[in-house]
Scaffold this active site. Structure first.
Site, PDB file in Angstrom:
ATOM      1  N   GLU A 280       0.891  -1.174   0.000  1.00 30.56           N
ATOM      2  CA  GLU A 280       0.000   0.000   0.000  1.00 30.56           C
ATOM      3  C   GLU A 280       0.916   1.207   0.000  1.00 30.56           C
ATOM      4  OE1 GLU A 280      -1.585   3.171   0.862  1.00 30.56           O
ATOM      5  OE2 GLU A 280      -2.032   2.410   2.869  1.00 30.56           O
ATOM      6  N   CYS A 314      -2.372   8.957   2.803  1.00 26.67           N
ATOM      7  CA  CYS A 314      -2.231   8.688   1.373  1.00 26.67           C
ATOM      8  C   CYS A 314      -3.547   8.789   0.619  1.00 26.67           C
ATOM      9  CB  CYS A 314      -1.606   7.320   1.164  1.00 26.67           C
ATOM     10  SG  CYS A 314      -2.472   5.997   2.028  1.00 26.67           S
TER      11      CYS A 314
END
Length: 507
Positions: A280, A314
């Site tokens: 990720e 993010c």
């Protein structure tokens, strides 16, 4: 265009926030069920708000990381064969213990991350505990999937017959969990809990900036009765610690959350030995705001980039693509929204924006703002360092008059900075959104829901929020392009930490 002047942000020197945190925090490594002194001594973990010492974290040697991986390998044979009910009970007890100590855990998380009290309590500690609870249930989910029978004629492969088959999810083995600094509870929990639920053993390597919360998590697991070697915890400020956790021959899979550059380096190492990966990585979320959008709702969503953990997330909608009909009004509303952003001590009531994680990261974010100026962007609000005596504070910043080629538009800043780029029609908006190395989560705001869903299907992103920044925590999470490899969250995490085995038999 008219741009109203934002209100003066209250300026107050952060108060001492560490008096609730024990001064004697000095951690050891956790290897094979034992607390072990580190070969490399300790390094300091610093409060980003006060620059005071929070505690001392261990500096593991490469040999100790390898030892942790070997301990996990030794424990795997037994743990992988435990009944799912036993694994579920341990995860449930660990969640109870994290909830029992929620206030102390909140204070620790706030001190080492700089998150506001509300974020540390609700989005870090509470989410960490809830993820253990979710994967206690996950341990009980069926791992077998029956497949349709197949009729085979006689031939070189054997006699004729009807063959049954079942696909079964099996644990991968030893999983290295390398976690990011922006959430030392939710992120490690989202790796450790599903990995254990599936019967894997783990080596946990937290981010060096704020590892102390993960020690509290591992202590909860120890108290809950996790067998020796099933969970191992190694830390260090040097890159060699993470490298050893990846290249150890005893490791079968690496689960990593962090920057794309580091993820690429990890992927190269994993590729040599064909280790499984779950990555990720970075994001530069595009927020397409159309002429018919509810601008107040869009501003509230985009504004989380400024407020939630100071933009260190993010999934933030940092790249705003505004249709020209509402472009100026959207900037005005975002500017007004910034006027209510109280920057200051994360422990103080009313604080919305705390510090970023370190002085180095503050300097990096500020360098991007200056770069934006040089590239021709207009600093509508923010852009100056808040006037505090201590702490790593960055003013929430809005950049307008941006163009698609600017580095501030293309690169992940990972701070409270939003850039705005105008577009004319749907085709251009979608093209701008997809013109990115990243593809984690994009957002669409439009009064025409049918159009919003149609556009969502055109976006090259692992997730799309339609008129919301909210998440469904059973939906798969992960990115396209350089935003990552694989999917987790919900049952998808159980799939990520397992291998599929086919079992076939004659009917």
């Amino acid at each position: 265009m008219t741009r109203e002047t934002p209100r003066e942000t209250p300026r107050e020197t952060p108060r001492e926030t560490l008096r609730e945190i024990p001064r004697e925090i000095r951690e050891r490594l956790y290897i094979g069920g034992e607390w072990v002194e580190p070969d490399g001594g300790h390094y300091e973990v610093v409060d980003p708000a006060s620059e005071e010492l929070v505690g001392l974290a261990p500096e593991a040697s490469r040999a100790q990381v390898y030892e942790a991986a070997e301990a996990a390998r030794a424990a795997f044979a037994t743990w992988s064969r435990t009944k799912p009910e036993e694994r579920a009970a341990i995860l449930d007890r660990a969640a109870d213990l994290m909830a029992r100590d929620a206030e102390a855990n909140t204070l620790l998380a706030r001190a080492e991350t700089g998150a506001t009290t509300a974020t540390a309590r609700g989005m870090q500690v509470a989410v960490g505990s809830s993820r253990f609870r979710r994967y206690a249930r996950g341990a009980l989910e069926p791992v077998e999937q029956a497949l349709p029978p197949q009729i085979n004629e006689a031939g070189p492969m054997g006699k004729a017959g009807v063959f049954g088959a079942v696909a079964v999810r099996r644990p991968v083995g030893v999983v290295t969990c390398i976690t990011s600094y922006n959430n030392p509870w939710a992120n490690p929990a989202g790796k450790i809990a599903p990995a254990l639920a599936m019967g894997n053993t783990v080596v946990v390597k937290p981010a060096p900036q704020d590892p102390l919360s993960v020690f509290a998590m591992v202590r909860a697991l120890e108290e809950a009765g996790v067998p020796a070697g099933v969970v191992n915890l190694v830390t260090g400020s040097a890159p060699a610690v993470g490298e050893a956790a990846v290249d150890s021959p005893a490791v079968d899979m690496v689960s990593f959350t962090g920057s794309t550059a580091v993820g690429q380096a990890i992927g190269e190492v994993c590729g040599r030995d064909l280790k499984r990966q779950l990555m990720e990585l970075g994001g530069k979320g595009a927020a397409l705001v159309f002429d018919d959008a509810d601008l107040d709702a869009a501003v509230m969503g985009i504004g989380t980039t400024f407020s939630f953990y100071s933009g260190q997330i993010c999934t933030a909608p940092t790249r705003v693509l505004a249709q020209r009909g509402i472009h100026d009004r959207l900037i005005d509303k975002l500017t007004g929204y910034l006027g209510y952003m109280k920057v200051g001590d994360p422990a103080a009531r009313g604080t919305v924006v705390g510090p970023v994680i370190s002085a180095a990261h503050r300097d990096r974010v500020e360098s991007y703002v200056e770069l934006g100026r040089k590239e021709g962007a207009t600093v509508v609000a923010g852009g100056e360092r808040p006037d505090f005596d201590r702490g790593f504070y960055v003013a929430p910043t809005l950049l307008a008059d941006c163009t698609p080629g600017m580095r501030v538009v293309r690169e992940e800043i990972f701070g409270p900075v939003v850039v705005v780029v105008p577009f004319d029609d749907e085709e251009e908006g979608v093209a701008l959104a997809n013109d990115s190395d990243y593809g984690l989560i994009d957002y669409v705001w439009s009064g025409d829901v049918a159009r919003a869903f149609r556009i969502a299907g055109l976006l090259r992103a692992g997730g799309v929020g339609v008129n919301t920044i909210g998440r469904n925590m059973e939906a798969p999470f992960g990115g396209f392009k350089k935003s990552g490899v694989g999917r987790d969250v919900g049952s998808y995490a159980l799939h990520a930490y397992s291998e599929l085995q086919a079992v076939v038999w004659p009917g």
